[in-house]
Design an enzyme around this catalytic site. Structure first.
Site, PDB file in Angstrom:
ATOM      1  N   GLU A  97       0.992  -1.386   0.295  1.00  0.00           N
ATOM      2  CA  GLU A  97      -0.144  -0.177  -0.028  1.00  0.00           C
ATOM      3  C   GLU A  97       1.155   1.133  -0.117  1.00  0.00           C
ATOM      4  O   GLU A  97       0.252   2.461  -0.521  1.00  0.00           O
ATOM      5  CB  GLU A  97      -0.804  -0.086   1.102  1.00  0.00           C
ATOM      6  N   PHE A 152     -10.960  -6.656  14.853  1.00  0.00           N
ATOM      7  CA  PHE A 152     -10.167  -7.268  14.022  1.00  0.00           C
ATOM      8  C   PHE A 152      -9.958  -6.276  13.170  1.00  0.00           C
ATOM      9  O   PHE A 152     -10.540  -5.368  12.283  1.00  0.00           O
ATOM     10  CB  PHE A 152     -10.472  -8.819  13.286  1.00  0.00           C
ATOM     11  N   GLN A 153      -8.305  -5.411  12.918  1.00  0.00           N
ATOM     12  CA  GLN A 153      -8.153  -4.697  11.810  1.00  0.00           C
ATOM     13  C   GLN A 153      -8.661  -2.924  12.086  1.00  0.00           C
ATOM     14  O   GLN A 153      -8.703  -3.146  11.279  1.00  0.00           O
ATOM     15  CB  GLN A 153      -8.337  -5.137  10.089  1.00  0.00           C
ATOM     16  N   LYS A 157     -16.992  -0.492   6.861  1.00  0.00           N
ATOM     17  CA  LYS A 157     -17.771  -1.854   5.623  1.00  0.00           C
ATOM     18  C   LYS A 157     -19.567  -2.004   5.423  1.00  0.00           C
ATOM     19  O   LYS A 157     -19.558  -2.176   4.932  1.00  0.00           O
ATOM     20  CB  LYS A 157     -17.102  -3.209   5.987  1.00  0.00           C
ATOM     21  N   MET A 159      24.837   8.143   1.168  1.00  0.00           N
ATOM     22  CA  MET A 159      24.244   9.282   1.991  1.00  0.00           C
ATOM     23  C   MET A 159      25.170   9.441   3.353  1.00  0.00           C
ATOM     24  O   MET A 159      25.265  10.105   3.642  1.00  0.00           O
ATOM     25  CB  MET A 159      22.917   9.744   1.885  1.00  0.00           C
TER      26      MET A 159
HETATM   27  C1  LIG Z   1      12.523   5.330   4.242  1.00  0.00           C
HETATM   28  C2  LIG Z   1      13.684   6.021   5.103  1.00  0.00           C
HETATM   29  N1  LIG Z   1      14.463   5.855   6.074  1.00  0.00           N
HETATM   30  C3  LIG Z   1      15.606   6.138   5.846  1.00  0.00           C
HETATM   31  C4  LIG Z   1      16.422   7.498   5.487  1.00  0.00           C
HETATM   32  C5  LIG Z   1      17.415   8.068   5.876  1.00  0.00           C
HETATM   33  N2  LIG Z   1      18.270   7.652   4.776  1.00  0.00           N
HETATM   34  C6  LIG Z   1      18.944   9.069   3.844  1.00  0.00           C
HETATM   35  S1  LIG Z   1      19.753   8.912   2.760  1.00  0.00           S
HETATM   36  C7  LIG Z   1      19.978   7.393   3.311  1.00  0.00           C
HETATM   37  C8  LIG Z   1      20.585   6.263   2.102  1.00  0.00           C
HETATM   38  C9  LIG Z   1      20.592   5.855   1.152  1.00  0.00           C
HETATM   39  O1  LIG Z   1      21.275   4.800   0.237  1.00  0.00           O
HETATM   40  P1  LIG Z   1      20.699   5.051  -1.165  1.00  0.00           P
HETATM   41  O2  LIG Z   1      18.821   4.415  -1.389  1.00  0.00           O
HETATM   42  O3  LIG Z   1      21.826   3.288  -1.753  1.00  0.00           O
HETATM   43  O4  LIG Z   1      21.408   6.172  -2.209  1.00  0.00           O
HETATM   44  P2  LIG Z   1      22.505   6.523  -2.343  1.00  0.00           P
HETATM   45  O5  LIG Z   1      23.067   7.572  -0.805  1.00  0.00           O
HETATM   46  O6  LIG Z   1      23.926   5.420  -2.075  1.00  0.00           O
HETATM   47  O7  LIG Z   1      22.612   7.439  -3.545  1.00  0.00           O
HETATM   48  C10 LIG Z   1      19.083   7.017   4.229  1.00  0.00           C
HETATM   49  C11 LIG Z   1      19.469   5.047   4.920  1.00  0.00           C
HETATM   50  C12 LIG Z   1      15.643   8.145   4.390  1.00  0.00           C
HETATM   51  N3  LIG Z   1      15.898   9.115   4.114  1.00  0.00           N
HETATM   52  N4  LIG Z   1      14.414   7.439   4.833  1.00  0.00           N
END
Ligand SMILES: Cc1ncc(C[n+]2csc(CCOP(=O)(O)OP(=O)(O)O)c2C)c(N)n1
Length: 562
Positions: free
Chosen positions: A52, A114-115, A164, A467
């Site tokens: 979802e 439920f749910q 529902k 990052m």
């Molecule tokens: C849902 C979610 N969880 C954690 C983060 C924290 N976060 C920001 S950038 C990043 C790393 C992203 O890694 P990747 O998708 O491999 O992309 P890259 O930075 O290597 O290009 C994380 C964990 C986030 N922004 N969103």
């Protein structure tokens, strides 16, 4: 003649009446009556997602491309809570998404049935409006209103929760008028325009900072005309990218944490900032106390609560960006800001190259642009690649860059690109993700296959949550805690789904893979094995001012103060 319909049939009728023809959703117990009625309404195309969260992001991607409300559907409990991240994403970026959720029957409300989840309570802070429909007589208008509220004024998500038994109840159908769910925007106010015009005439070092509001109000022509009449250089924020052509000589680039050094320096030296449709968030301003100290600020915003929230405005102009830019355009004195532009040109420096190999983001993005003949839409995920995609792709056409700016939601790109691709079938839509974010919603490849949605997916695989790894390198003494990330064999994954798949390890292979993906009629997946420890430069350290960029690899580890 009267016609008696069930709540579910009324829901379908109202969606059609209001011009909705596409839904992203997933069935379950509390929404089954709706799914029972759905086949009677072939005008409503339903895309069965695999999670979802993806339904909400896909609706968001569709909304960002069309300006119309994107609609997603889920059952109660876990179905509804799975929508939450997508709704928060839409809320932060002001996009019109309408979520329709099933709820347990009225008699069971509040009994931990439920749910059962209080999805209204959960989503109240991340929606513009949410409503539990307790009476079938209110259903049609609740849906009409939801679609109208989502798009009017500052757009945002709306949730309609339908028990529902309300879906099963029957009543007389009463048709309404299509509100088109593309509401008219408020008119230009009789605001202190004259003061803004005077400030623009007097400024010696003015800048325009253009945000998402340019795209939301389709103010492209007005922004270009105003920039050309006044010679004021234009900065585009992450969500403002593709609001102003990057081929235009007045385009400066992106500001903020990963903004170009000359852009941030220009901001710090400016004596006037005309901010249009942006909220001056912390990723844009850096340390607020040190942000553009010498600048007066004209803030154009549809949402009055944004004015003065982060940056004090000398003049606030509340209203639709397009209307206000038109009004300014009619009043401003033509000028060219030549000296100031020359000064900014003097601040420019060659782009910091952090890539040693020949498989750089520049090569990849250049190949995508060229292969698509400049006609494509880019949807990015969150991380280092997001910044490269923002900074290195030459956006020349309006609204061709889509990303989760405010919430920074990893996993956004793949499903949002599905929505974008359905809204823009005549050009390639690329979802560009990191190896982390891609793995958050890659299950949607199955949706693309089942529904024939030809999203072109690029994975920038650096073997890290890049990052976060960069922050660990710069500020945590290179302690790579929980950032190395394993990936499956993406070519075999593509094979398993029966789609085009290719791995690219060298620059020389890029063109062929990108052209192959575009030429292939269905979904396609290209994995780019990019350098593992490349960094995004420049970078303003968190909490620092725009005047303190890190421009290259730090010599010694910098540690974040405790
Ligand atoms: C849902 C979610 N969880 C954690 C983060 C924290 N976060 C920001 S950038 C990043 C790393 C992203 O890694 P990747 O998708 O491999 O992309 P890259 O930075 O290597 O290009 C994380 C964990 C986030 N922004 N969103």
């Amino acid at each position: 003649m009267t016609e008696t319909l069930s709540g579910s049939q009324i829901l379908c009728r109202v969606l059609l009446e209001q011009g909705v023809d596409l839904l992203f959703g997933y069935p379950g117990g509390a929404i089954m009556p709706f799914y029972h009625a759905l086949p009677e309404y072939p005008g409503l195309r339903h895309v069965l997602v695999r999670h979802e969260q993806a339904a909400a992001h896909a609706a968001d991607g569709y909304a960002r491309v069309t300006g119309r409300a994107g609609v997603c559907v889920a059952t109660s409990g876990p179905g509804a809570t799975n929508l939450v991240t997508g709704l928060a994403t839409a809320h932060m970026d002001s996009t019109p998404v309408v979520a329709i959720t099933g709820q347990v029957p009225r008699a069971m409300l509040g009994r931990d049935a439920f749910q059962e989840t209080d999805i209204i309570g959960i989503t109240q802070p991340i929606t513009k409006h949410s409503v539990l429909v307790e009476d079938i007589e209110d259903l049609a208008d609740a849906v009409r209103q939801a679609l109208a509220i989502a798009v009017e004024g500052r757009p945002g998500p709306v949730l309609v929760d339908i028990p529902k038994d309300v879906q099963q109840a029957k009543t007389e159908w009463r048709g309404g008028r299509a509100n088109g769910h593309t509401a008219p925007r408020p008119r230009c106010p009789a605001a202190p325009l004259a003061e803004a015009v005077r400030l623009i005439a007097e400024a010696e070092r003015p800048l325009i900072m253009a945000g998402h509001g340019i795209i939301l109000s389709c103010a492209y022509e007005e922004l270009r005309a105003l920039a050309e009449r006044t010679g004021i250089p234009v900065i585009t924020t992450l969500l403002g990218i593709s609001g102003f052509s990057e081929a235009h000589p007045l385009h400066l680039g992106m500001p903020g944490m990963h903004g170009e050094v000359h852009v941030n320096r220009a901001i710090q030296q400016a004596d006037l900032i005309l901010g249009v449709g942006l909220r001056f968030d912390d990723r844009v301003t850096g340390n607020l106390a040190a942000f553009a100290r010498g600048a007066k600020v004209i803030h154009v915003e549809l949402d009055p609560s944004e004015i003065g929230k982060n940056v004090a405005a000398t003049v606030g102009l509340v209203g639709d960006a397009r209307e206000i830019l038109r009004a300014l355009l009619a009043e401003v004195t033509p000028r060219d800001c030549e000296e100031w532009r020359a000064e900014i040109a003097g601040l420019m420096r060659p782009r910091q190259q952090s890539f040693r190999g020949d498989l750089s983001p520049e090569t990849i993005l250049g190949a995508i642009d060229e292969a698509a003949g400049g006609r494509c839409t880019i949807v990015s995920d969150v991380g280092q690649h997001q910044m490269w995609v923002a900074k290195l792709y030459p956006y020349r056409r309006p609204n061709t860059h889509i990303t989760s700016g405010g919430l920074g939601t990893m996993g956004f790109a793949v499903p949002a690109a599905m929505g974008a691709a359905l809204a823009r079938p005549d050009e390639p839509v690329w979802a560009i993700s990191g190896d982390g974010g891609f793995q958050m919603n890659m299950q949607e490849i199955a949706t693309m296959v089942q529904e024939g949605i030809p999203v072109k997916m690029a994975v920038f695989n650096n073997g890290y949550l890049g990052m976060v790894r960069q922050w660990q390198q710069f500020f945590h003494g290179r302690r790579y805690s929980a950032t190395p990330i394993w990936s499956p064999d993406y070519v075999r994954l593509a094979e398993a789904y029966g789609i085009f798949g290719r791995r690219v390890e060298r620059g020389a292979e890029v063109d062929d893979a990108v052209r192959g993906a575009i030429a292939h009629p269905g979904p396609a997946l290209v994995e780019f094995m990019i350098e593992q420890e490349a960094n995004v430069f420049p970078m303003i350290p968190p909490g620092a001012s725009l005047s303190e960029p890190i421009e290259g690899e730090p010599a010694a580890p910098r540690l974040v103060p405790a």
